[in-house]
Design a protein around this motif. Structure first.
Motif, mmCIF file in Angstrom:
data_model
loop_
_atom_site.group_PDB
_atom_site.id
_atom_site.type_symbol
_atom_site.label_atom_id
_atom_site.label_comp_id
_atom_site.label_asym_id
_atom_site.label_seq_id
_atom_site.Cartn_x
_atom_site.Cartn_y
_atom_site.Cartn_z
ATOM 1 N N MET A 19 -1.518 34.587 1.007
ATOM 2 C CA MET A 19 -1.146 33.358 1.708
ATOM 3 C C MET A 19 -1.808 32.151 1.040
ATOM 4 O O MET A 19 -1.180 31.098 0.882
ATOM 5 C CB MET A 19 -1.553 33.411 3.192
ATOM 6 C CG MET A 19 -0.827 34.479 3.991
ATOM 7 S SD MET A 19 0.957 34.282 4.007
ATOM 8 C CE MET A 19 1.458 35.898 3.439
ATOM 9 N N GLY A 20 -3.060 32.294 0.621
ATOM 10 C CA GLY A 20 -3.766 31.201 -0.050
ATOM 11 C C GLY A 20 -3.077 30.791 -1.340
ATOM 12 O O GLY A 20 -2.860 29.602 -1.602
ATOM 13 N N VAL A 21 -2.712 31.784 -2.151
ATOM 14 C CA VAL A 21 -2.013 31.502 -3.415
ATOM 15 C C VAL A 21 -0.665 30.842 -3.117
ATOM 16 O O VAL A 21 -0.290 29.846 -3.750
ATOM 17 C CB VAL A 21 -1.805 32.802 -4.236
ATOM 18 C CG1 VAL A 21 -0.817 32.591 -5.375
ATOM 19 C CG2 VAL A 21 -3.136 33.317 -4.767
ATOM 20 N N MET A 22 0.056 31.383 -2.146
ATOM 21 C CA MET A 22 1.392 30.858 -1.831
ATOM 22 C C MET A 22 1.310 29.434 -1.276
ATOM 23 O O MET A 22 2.139 28.592 -1.599
ATOM 24 C CB MET A 22 2.102 31.790 -0.847
ATOM 25 C CG MET A 22 2.444 33.140 -1.475
ATOM 26 S SD MET A 22 2.956 34.378 -0.265
ATOM 27 C CE MET A 22 4.547 33.744 0.250
ATOM 28 N N SER A 92 8.931 42.301 -14.889
ATOM 29 C CA SER A 92 7.822 42.339 -13.932
ATOM 30 C C SER A 92 7.403 40.934 -13.481
ATOM 31 O O SER A 92 6.575 40.790 -12.585
ATOM 32 C CB SER A 92 6.630 43.098 -14.511
ATOM 33 O OG SER A 92 6.140 42.443 -15.664
ATOM 34 N N CYS A 93 7.986 39.898 -14.091
ATOM 35 C CA CYS A 93 7.725 38.514 -13.688
ATOM 36 C C CYS A 93 8.889 37.936 -12.878
ATOM 37 O O CYS A 93 8.857 36.768 -12.494
ATOM 38 C CB CYS A 93 7.497 37.638 -14.925
ATOM 39 S SG CYS A 93 6.025 38.046 -15.858
ATOM 40 N N CYS A 94 9.918 38.744 -12.631
ATOM 41 C CA CYS A 94 11.141 38.266 -11.975
ATOM 42 C C CYS A 94 11.266 38.826 -10.560
ATOM 43 O O CYS A 94 10.906 39.967 -10.299
ATOM 44 C CB CYS A 94 12.365 38.712 -12.780
ATOM 45 S SG CYS A 94 12.369 38.150 -14.487
ATOM 46 N N PRO A 113 2.996 38.878 -14.292
ATOM 47 C CA PRO A 113 3.360 39.870 -13.264
ATOM 48 C C PRO A 113 2.521 39.771 -11.990
ATOM 49 O O PRO A 113 3.024 40.024 -10.896
ATOM 50 C CB PRO A 113 3.117 41.217 -13.959
ATOM 51 C CG PRO A 113 3.204 40.917 -15.421
ATOM 52 C CD PRO A 113 2.687 39.517 -15.579
ATOM 53 N N GLU A 114 1.252 39.369 -12.096
ATOM 54 C CA GLU A 114 0.386 39.265 -10.917
ATOM 55 C C GLU A 114 0.907 38.207 -9.945
ATOM 56 O O GLU A 114 0.896 38.421 -8.731
ATOM 57 C CB GLU A 114 -1.050 38.945 -11.363
ATOM 58 C CG GLU A 114 -2.036 38.823 -10.236
ATOM 59 C CD GLU A 114 -2.173 40.077 -9.368
ATOM 60 O OE1 GLU A 114 -2.439 39.930 -8.159
ATOM 61 O OE2 GLU A 114 -2.026 41.203 -9.890
ATOM 62 N N GLU A 115 1.372 37.086 -10.460
ATOM 63 C CA GLU A 115 1.936 36.043 -9.586
ATOM 64 C C GLU A 115 3.178 36.561 -8.862
ATOM 65 O O GLU A 115 3.340 36.327 -7.663
ATOM 66 C CB GLU A 115 2.326 34.800 -10.400
ATOM 67 C CG GLU A 115 1.165 33.960 -10.848
ATOM 68 C CD GLU A 115 1.591 32.760 -11.680
ATOM 69 O OE1 GLU A 115 2.736 32.748 -12.221
ATOM 70 O OE2 GLU A 115 0.781 31.833 -11.797
ATOM 71 N N THR A 118 2.127 38.923 -6.112
ATOM 72 C CA THR A 118 1.535 38.186 -4.979
ATOM 73 C C THR A 118 2.629 37.602 -4.088
ATOM 74 O O THR A 118 2.585 37.747 -2.864
ATOM 75 C CB THR A 118 0.613 37.059 -5.495
ATOM 76 O OG1 THR A 118 -0.469 37.657 -6.227
ATOM 77 C CG2 THR A 118 0.060 36.224 -4.353
ATOM 78 N N TRP A 119 3.621 36.959 -4.683
ATOM 79 C CA TRP A 119 4.702 36.354 -3.905
ATOM 80 C C TRP A 119 5.560 37.400 -3.210
ATOM 81 O O TRP A 119 5.913 37.236 -2.036
ATOM 82 C CB TRP A 119 5.563 35.458 -4.796
ATOM 83 C CG TRP A 119 4.933 34.101 -4.952
ATOM 84 C CD1 TRP A 119 3.995 33.722 -5.866
ATOM 85 C CD2 TRP A 119 5.159 32.969 -4.118
ATOM 86 N NE1 TRP A 119 3.639 32.420 -5.660
ATOM 87 C CE2 TRP A 119 4.346 31.926 -4.604
ATOM 88 C CE3 TRP A 119 5.992 32.727 -3.029
ATOM 89 C CZ2 TRP A 119 4.329 30.662 -4.013
ATOM 90 C CZ3 TRP A 119 5.981 31.464 -2.451
ATOM 91 C CH2 TRP A 119 5.158 30.452 -2.933
ATOM 92 N N ILE A 120 5.883 38.466 -3.899
ATOM 93 C CA ILE A 120 6.698 39.524 -3.292
ATOM 94 C C ILE A 120 5.955 40.126 -2.103
ATOM 95 O O ILE A 120 6.514 40.290 -1.014
ATOM 96 C CB ILE A 120 7.064 40.605 -4.339
ATOM 97 C CG1 ILE A 120 8.021 40.015 -5.377
ATOM 98 C CG2 ILE A 120 7.677 41.839 -3.670
ATOM 99 C CD1 ILE A 120 8.150 40.842 -6.646
ATOM 100 N N THR A 121 4.685 40.439 -2.308
ATOM 101 C CA THR A 121 3.869 41.023 -1.231
ATOM 102 C C THR A 121 3.762 40.061 -0.053
ATOM 103 O O THR A 121 3.967 40.454 1.103
ATOM 104 C CB THR A 121 2.460 41.377 -1.766
ATOM 105 O OG1 THR A 121 2.599 42.323 -2.826
ATOM 106 C CG2 THR A 121 1.575 41.957 -0.671
#
Length: 148
Positions: A19-22, A92-94, A113-115, A118-121
């Protein structure tokens, strides 16, 4: 929505990190039909009820309500991704967000891929909360109590 059950049980630390990243925002490429991608800053609003982006000519319409999201898919699975030249983006970035009454797609590409993860999760966690009947009923009661 059964696959969203798993997201209800994420650790509070993982949820808050997502949530913080988003909410801080992430620059992503927004793919469009027949056009090259547009770099936009995507972020979750302070109430965690909608995804927004800027800059946009649409201003207030540059948003997707979380409760209008049908599904989020990882990788290059949408029609728009299929039309793009193979291998131009790391799968993995899409990811794609399907939303609205007409199952529109928002096709996004992150820089790593980490970003994307994070967004998908984070989006699936929010969707799982909305799909929870108690949560829906509670939101409806709150909405009914406070006319806008």
């Amino acid at each position: 929505m059964a696959d969203l059950e798993v997201y209800k049980n994420l650790s509070p630390e993982k949820v808050e990190r997502c949530m913080g990243v988003m909410q801080s925002g992430t620059q992503m490429i927004k793919l469009k039909r027949g056009a090259k991608g547009l770099v936009r800053l995507f972020y979750l609003d302070e109430h965690r009820t909608c995804l927004r982006w800027r800059p946009s000519r649409k201003n207030e319409k540059a948003k997707i309500l979380i409760d209008s999201i049908y599904k989020v898919t990882e990788g290059r699975q949408s029609e728009i991704f299929y039309r793009q030249a193979e291998g131009s983006f790391d799968p993995s970035c899409c990811f794609t967000i399907y939303h609205g009454n007409h199952m529109e797609s928002l096709d996004l590409i992150t820089s790593n891929p980490e970003e994307a993860r994070t967004w998908i999760t984070g989006l699936k966690y929010l969707m799982a909360g909305i799909s929870d009947e108690d949560s829906l009923a509670k939101r409806q009661r709150t909405h009914d109590q406070y006319p806008f």
